[in-house]
Scaffold this active site. Structure first.
Site, PDB file in Angstrom:
ATOM      1  N   ARG A 263       0.867  -1.172   0.000  1.00 47.15           N
ATOM      2  CA  ARG A 263       0.000   0.000   0.000  1.00 47.15           C
ATOM      3  C   ARG A 263       0.899   1.215   0.000  1.00 47.15           C
ATOM      4  NH1 ARG A 263      -3.914   2.535   4.656  1.00 47.15           N
ATOM      5  NH2 ARG A 263      -1.937   3.519   5.199  1.00 47.15           N
TER       6      ARG A 263
ATOM      7  N   TYR B 297      -2.480  11.450   6.955  1.00 45.89           N
ATOM      8  CA  TYR B 297      -2.809  10.060   7.218  1.00 45.89           C
ATOM      9  C   TYR B 297      -1.907   9.082   6.438  1.00 45.89           C
ATOM     10  CZ  TYR B 297      -4.661   5.522   6.802  1.00 45.89           C
ATOM     11  OH  TYR B 297      -4.721   4.158   6.801  1.00 45.89           O
TER      12      TYR B 297
ATOM     13  N   ASP C 254      -5.020   4.035  -0.208  1.00 49.00           N
ATOM     14  CA  ASP C 254      -6.159   4.312   0.666  1.00 49.00           C
ATOM     15  C   ASP C 254      -6.508   5.805   0.585  1.00 49.00           C
ATOM     16  OD1 ASP C 254      -8.002   4.447   2.726  1.00 49.00           O
ATOM     17  OD2 ASP C 254      -6.804   3.252   4.128  1.00 49.00           O
TER      18      ASP C 254
ATOM     19  N   HIS D 213      -8.936   7.065   2.294  1.00 50.98           N
ATOM     20  CA  HIS D 213      -9.379   7.371   3.662  1.00 50.98           C
ATOM     21  C   HIS D 213     -10.561   8.337   3.718  1.00 50.98           C
ATOM     22  CE1 HIS D 213      -8.256   6.898   8.005  1.00 50.98           C
ATOM     23  NE2 HIS D 213      -7.872   5.753   7.493  1.00 50.98           N
TER      24      HIS D 213
ATOM     25  N   GLU E 188      -8.906   2.286  -2.031  1.00 50.10           N
ATOM     26  CA  GLU E 188      -9.696   2.014  -0.825  1.00 50.10           C
ATOM     27  C   GLU E 188     -10.362   3.282  -0.303  1.00 50.10           C
ATOM     28  OE1 GLU E 188      -7.190   0.502   2.261  1.00 50.10           O
ATOM     29  OE2 GLU E 188      -8.692   0.819   3.808  1.00 50.10           O
TER      30      GLU E 188
ATOM     31  N   GLU F 251     -13.640  -0.820   6.215  1.00 52.14           N
ATOM     32  CA  GLU F 251     -13.005  -0.966   7.534  1.00 52.14           C
ATOM     33  C   GLU F 251     -13.805  -0.290   8.645  1.00 52.14           C
ATOM     34  OE1 GLU F 251      -9.274   0.941   6.504  1.00 52.14           O
ATOM     35  OE2 GLU F 251      -9.702   2.570   7.880  1.00 52.14           O
TER      36      GLU F 251
ATOM     37  N   ARG G  50     -13.544  -4.834   3.025  1.00 53.62           N
ATOM     38  CA  ARG G  50     -12.418  -4.448   3.868  1.00 53.62           C
ATOM     39  C   ARG G  50     -12.681  -4.553   5.361  1.00 53.62           C
ATOM     40  NH1 ARG G  50      -7.800  -1.819   4.326  1.00 53.62           N
ATOM     41  NH2 ARG G  50      -7.529  -3.998   4.739  1.00 53.62           N
TER      42      ARG G  50
ATOM     43  N   GLU H   9      -4.314  -7.414   4.630  1.00 57.69           N
ATOM     44  CA  GLU H   9      -3.445  -6.334   5.108  1.00 57.69           C
ATOM     45  C   GLU H   9      -2.556  -6.861   6.245  1.00 57.69           C
ATOM     46  OE1 GLU H   9      -5.587  -3.053   6.822  1.00 57.69           O
ATOM     47  OE2 GLU H   9      -3.853  -1.720   6.750  1.00 57.69           O
TER      48      GLU H   9
ATOM     49  N   TRP I 169     -11.537  12.376   8.529  1.00 58.66           N
ATOM     50  CA  TRP I 169     -10.140  11.998   8.746  1.00 58.66           C
ATOM     51  C   TRP I 169      -9.873  10.682   8.061  1.00 58.66           C
ATOM     52  CZ3 TRP I 169      -7.958   7.657  11.195  1.00 58.66           C
ATOM     53  CH2 TRP I 169      -6.542   7.650  11.163  1.00 58.66           C
TER      54      TRP I 169
HETATM   55  O1  EZ4 Z   1      -6.907   4.210   9.635  1.00 59.93           O
HETATM   56  O2  EZ4 Z   1      -6.772   1.197  11.510  1.00 59.93           O
HETATM   57  O3  EZ4 Z   1      -6.410   0.627   5.794  1.00 59.93           O
HETATM   58  N1  EZ4 Z   1      -6.112   0.875   6.911  1.00 59.93           N
HETATM   59  C1  EZ4 Z   1      -6.497   1.957   7.583  1.00 59.93           C
HETATM   60  C2  EZ4 Z   1      -6.045   2.066   9.003  1.00 59.93           C
HETATM   61  C3  EZ4 Z   1      -7.012   2.832   9.866  1.00 59.93           C
HETATM   62  C4  EZ4 Z   1      -6.718   2.572  11.306  1.00 59.93           C
HETATM   63  C5  EZ4 Z   1      -7.693   3.278  12.228  1.00 59.93           C
HETATM   64  O4  EZ4 Z   1      -7.537   2.828  13.516  1.00 59.93           O
HETATM   65  O5  EZ4 Z   1      -7.143   2.804   7.029  1.00 59.93           O
HETATM   66  O6  EZ4 Z   1      -4.778   2.660   9.033  1.00 59.93           O
HETATM   67 CO    CO Z   2      -8.033   1.992   5.265  1.00 57.75          CO
END
Ligand code: EZ4
Ligand code: CO
Length: 408
Positions: A147, A159, A216, A218, A242, A268, A289, A345, A408
């Site tokens: 990743r 992030y 990701d 996010h 993702e 997630e 996920r 992962e 976030w």
């Molecule tokens: O931000 O597990 O794909 N993985 C992620 C992680 C999440 C954290 C949050 O606790 O996006 O890094």
């Molecule tokens: Co993620």
């Protein structure tokens, strides 16, 4: 036989973990992961104040009935705290059942469908040189998938980018021990959209076409921004994009799908199969996920993945370091057993964590195996756990450059 005691163990070997210990009247111990990053004590309290007394005296073999009792039997249901608590109970009962059977859990799930589980690592760097170093390091360790997250010019710490820079370990920990409130990061989607495609282009140039590249988003893009991003990066053949858009808006992914063939992964932050109902039935995603720890455990995850399989959708189980080795083991047994496995992962835990949790995983050239010990194959050392006191930590809050709160 029946459940005799239920204990909740909170430990912090570098980061917080909540573990459930279920002991049967004939002395078999099962472990479950209930870690919810930044909200650990809410789940610990749900387990100890609410669920523990309901479990005493129940038949430990009735896993499905116990799951339904805790989920359907409750009027207030779902949500990350409830589903992490149910997950921990479910994992512990599967651990017990497999130990009693004298088999590794994957045997009870139908046996191995593959020799090992392809995992992806976390390569990151504040700039391209650091990122490229990280990718090279993981390739040398044998990883076939990484990743990729990197700094964006004009933004500070964001992030997914390791703040320690390249070194022996390239991972990152988003939860910060920042006192009484979360730390704050800044974000600008325009700069991100302009920067990232060039990064993927350089990675393909440097590392060729074999490497599986994941990314990701996010949850930060609007549907149309995500559609543009997915389209822009098509030439670089991502394994997946993702969390392109905020997780609660399932139909947002229709728009991305209409514009691009970049594979999509999400889930997630989901906690039940219902969070995926539209996504799966309309084939809006390619990878599921969820974490076993946040989606009600092995029982619920197996059903979710079987449902996804009917639509040609594969697994990509969440496995950051905030999933404990117990939760990771649950994921690995499922990964090995199901047919529609995609990728797993893998962010290795630190040494202190591996002193508290003794695992039987093995890593071989980019593939993990859960091992062949009866049960999940992870045991918690309570004395070692006792040495690491809980420390409050928060996931960050994100703001746009003008101060507006953003996802976030
Ligand atoms: O931000 O597990 O794909 N993985 C992620 C992680 C999440 C954290 C949050 O606790 O996006 O890094
Ligand atoms: Co993620």
């Amino acid at each position: 036989m029946s459940i005799e005691s239920v204990d909740v163990i909170v430990t912090s070997p570098g980061r917080n973990f909540v573990t459930l210990k279920v002991t049967t009247s004939d002395g078999v111990v099962g472990w479950g992961d209930a870690t919810l990053n930044g909200r650990e004590l809410s789940v610990a309290s749900y387990l100890s104040e609410h669920l523990a007394s309901m479990l005493i005296g129940r038949d430990e073999d009735r896993i499905e009935d116990t799951w339904q009792y805790l989920y359907r039997g409750a009027y207030w249901r779902r949500g990350p705290v409830t589903m992490a608590a149910i997950a921990a109970v479910d994992m512990a009962l599967w651990d017990i059942k497999a130990k009693k059977a004298g088999m590794p859990l994957y045997q009870l799930l139908g046996g191995a469908s593959r020799d090992g589980v392809r995992v992806y690592a976390h390569a990151s760097g504040t700039d391209f040189a650091a990122l490229s170093n990280a990718i090279t390091g993981y390739r040398e360790l044998g990883f076939t998938a990484v990743r990729v997250q990197t700094g964006v010019p004009g933004l500070g710490q964001i992030y997914g980018v390791s703040s320690t820079g390249p070194g022996v370990r390239y991972d990152y920990e988003p939860a910060k021990r920042s006192g009484d409130r979360p730390s704050e990061e800044t974000w600008d989607t325009r700069q991100y959209l302009n920067h990232m495609p060039g990064v993927f282009a350089k990675i393909r140039e440097e590392f060729g076409t074999d490497l599986r590249i994941l990314h990701d988003g996010h949850h930060r893009m609007t549907p149309i921004e995500a559609a543009r991003f997915a389209k822009d990066v098509e030439p670089y053949d991502l394994f997946w994009l993702e969390d392109a858009t905020p997780g609660e808006d399932q139909t947002a992914l229709r728009l991305i799908r209409q514009h691009s063939t970049t594979p999509l992964a999400i889930g997630e932050v989901f906690n039940t199969v219902y969070d995926y109902q539209t996504l799966i039935t309309e084939r809006l995603i390619d990878y599921v996920r969820s974490a076993v720890t946040h989606t009600g455990g092995i029982t619920a995850m197996k059903k979710l993945l079987d449902f996804a399989a009917i639509y040609g959708i594969r697994s990509g189980i969440h496995g950051p370091t905030d999933i404990s080795p117990v939760g990771m083991a649950a994921a690995l047994h499922l990964d090995l057993a199901i047919h529609n496995f995609g990728i797993q992962e893998y962010m290795p835990h630190n040494e202190q964590t591996l002193e508290v949790f003794q695992t039987s995983f093995t890593f071989d050239r980019g593939f993990l195996h859960p091992g062949d010990q009866p049960g999940l194959g992870v045991e918690l050392d309570e004395e070692a756990a006792g040495a690491f006191e809980y420390t409050k930590a928060y996931l960050p809050v994100n703001r746009l450059l003008d101060g507006t709160v953003h996802d976030w």
